[in-house]
Design an enzyme around this catalytic site. Structure first.
Site, PDB file in Angstrom:
ATOM      1  N   SER A 139       0.980  -1.204  -0.062  1.00  0.00           N
ATOM      2  CA  SER A 139      -0.020   0.031  -0.062  1.00  0.00           C
ATOM      3  C   SER A 139       0.972   1.333  -0.106  1.00  0.00           C
ATOM      4  O   SER A 139       2.049   1.309   0.827  1.00  0.00           O
ATOM      5  CB  SER A 139      -0.929  -0.024   1.133  1.00  0.00           C
ATOM      6  OG  SER A 139      -1.542   1.452   1.389  1.00  0.00           O
ATOM      7  N   LYS A 140       0.421   2.319  -0.835  1.00  0.00           N
ATOM      8  CA  LYS A 140       1.418   3.545  -0.742  1.00  0.00           C
ATOM      9  C   LYS A 140       0.926   4.249   0.600  1.00  0.00           C
ATOM     10  O   LYS A 140       1.915   4.913   1.043  1.00  0.00           O
ATOM     11  CB  LYS A 140       0.634   4.370  -1.907  1.00  0.00           C
ATOM     12  CG  LYS A 140       0.950   3.994  -3.374  1.00  0.00           C
ATOM     13  CD  LYS A 140       0.720   4.942  -4.422  1.00  0.00           C
ATOM     14  CE  LYS A 140      -1.112   4.673  -4.534  1.00  0.00           C
ATOM     15  NZ  LYS A 140      -1.466   5.545  -5.847  1.00  0.00           N
ATOM     16  N   SER A 141      -0.257   3.967   1.153  1.00  0.00           N
ATOM     17  CA  SER A 141      -0.601   4.752   2.203  1.00  0.00           C
ATOM     18  C   SER A 141       0.175   4.144   3.269  1.00  0.00           C
ATOM     19  O   SER A 141       0.428   4.851   4.513  1.00  0.00           O
ATOM     20  CB  SER A 141      -2.273   4.798   2.586  1.00  0.00           C
ATOM     21  OG  SER A 141      -2.563   3.423   2.714  1.00  0.00           O
TER      22      SER A 141
END
Length: 297
Positions: free
Chosen positions: A270-272
């Protein structure tokens, strides 16, 4: 209007420029490009940049840099969702005019409170409130059951609202059983769609224009996409897209939902969550060939 290019195979990679691409994105981009080449088709790029707060020009440029480093090339111009809000609004207005979408006034907190009250009223034997395939609470029928006069009054008073698909009416209008052709890494063949499992999905948000479901359906048709290649985490969302395609008179692509790249803890990258980006791997000396090996290609 569907462009004539729909007669030629077309695939797309559609990232959101709200962070740096990681290995999961690399797998999806490479699969799309490889399959487009094998089919003698087109490889398109789309920027899903509706979230004007989190999406930035810097992240968009980083995506171009990463994809070029991977050795990929794509048709120009790149489709940017922020430039096509009128197309999504036109689709929404069509559904509203046909009585298939309604204004939804409840906030997330109000939904949780309503569900808690309903579950408590059911006692120990009460069934838990239904959740959609992503695990989110299904939207209560409160707003769907409001009268037209009440809806208009609340809107005229400036009550903040989203727009949701009336799934019961939508399925009646679609008629029959919906399905899609699946060729990916999980279940394959003709897959029976189950849109009802999602309840009344959001079509237009109160805090941002359009929603993923509506915009991706309109975009795929506008770009003449014949094969949708994306992660297995979006497998069940295809049911919603098939409903919208049917209601809006849009073609159904062939779908290929690919395996996910998981981190050491077993969760999807995940980027987040700050998972290692392609640019960081490049800075550490990795090559595009290394990335292909890392994602199992």
């Amino acid at each position: 209007m569907i462009p004539p290019a729909i007669q030629r195979p077309a695939l797309r990679f559609a990232p959101s420029p709200n962070g740096l691409l990681h290995l999961g994105h690399a797998l999806s981009a490479l699969l799309n490009a490889d399959m487009a080449g094998a089919l003698g088709g087109r490889f398109l790029l789309r920027m899903e940049d509706i979230d004007v707060i989190r999406c930035t020009p810097e992240f968009e440029q980083a995506i171009y840099d990463d994809l070029a480093w991977l050795g990929l090339d794509w048709e120009r111009p790149v489709r940017r969702q922020s430039e096509h809000l009128d197309a999504y609004r036109a689709a929404l207005d069509d559904l509203i005019a046909r009585g298939l979408a309604y204004p939804a006034f409840m906030t997330r907190g109000e939904v949780k409170a309503h569900v808690a009250t309903m579950e408590a009223a059911g006692g120990k034997q009460g069934a838990p409130w239904p959740r959609d395939p992503d695990g989110a609470l299904r939207y209560p029928p409160v707003d769907r059951e409001r009268s037209g006069d009440e809806r208009r009054r609340m809107i005229d008073e400036g009550t903040r609202h989203a727009w949701r698909l009336d799934m019961l009416r939508a399925l009646k209008e679609c008629g029959g059983t919906l399905s899609w052709t699946e060729t990916g890494d999980g279940e394959t063949g003709i897959i029976a769609a189950d849109p009802a499992a999602w309840g009344d999905v959001v079509l237009w948000r109160s805090d941002a224009p359009s929603s993923y479901h509506l915009s991706v359906t309109v975009d795929d048709a506008a770009q003449g996409i014949t094969h949708v290649v994306r992660g297995l985490d979006l497998f069940h969302a295809t049911s919603v897209h098939r409903v919208l395609q049917t209601l809006l008179g849009l073609p159904a692509p062939v779908y290929y939902h690919h395996r996910l790249i998981l981190g050491p803890d077993g969760r999807k990258l995940s980027k987040s969550e700050g998972d290692t980006g392609l640019s960081a791997l490049r800075a550490e000396g990795a090559t595009s060939a290394d990335i292909r090996r890392l994602v199992g290609l």
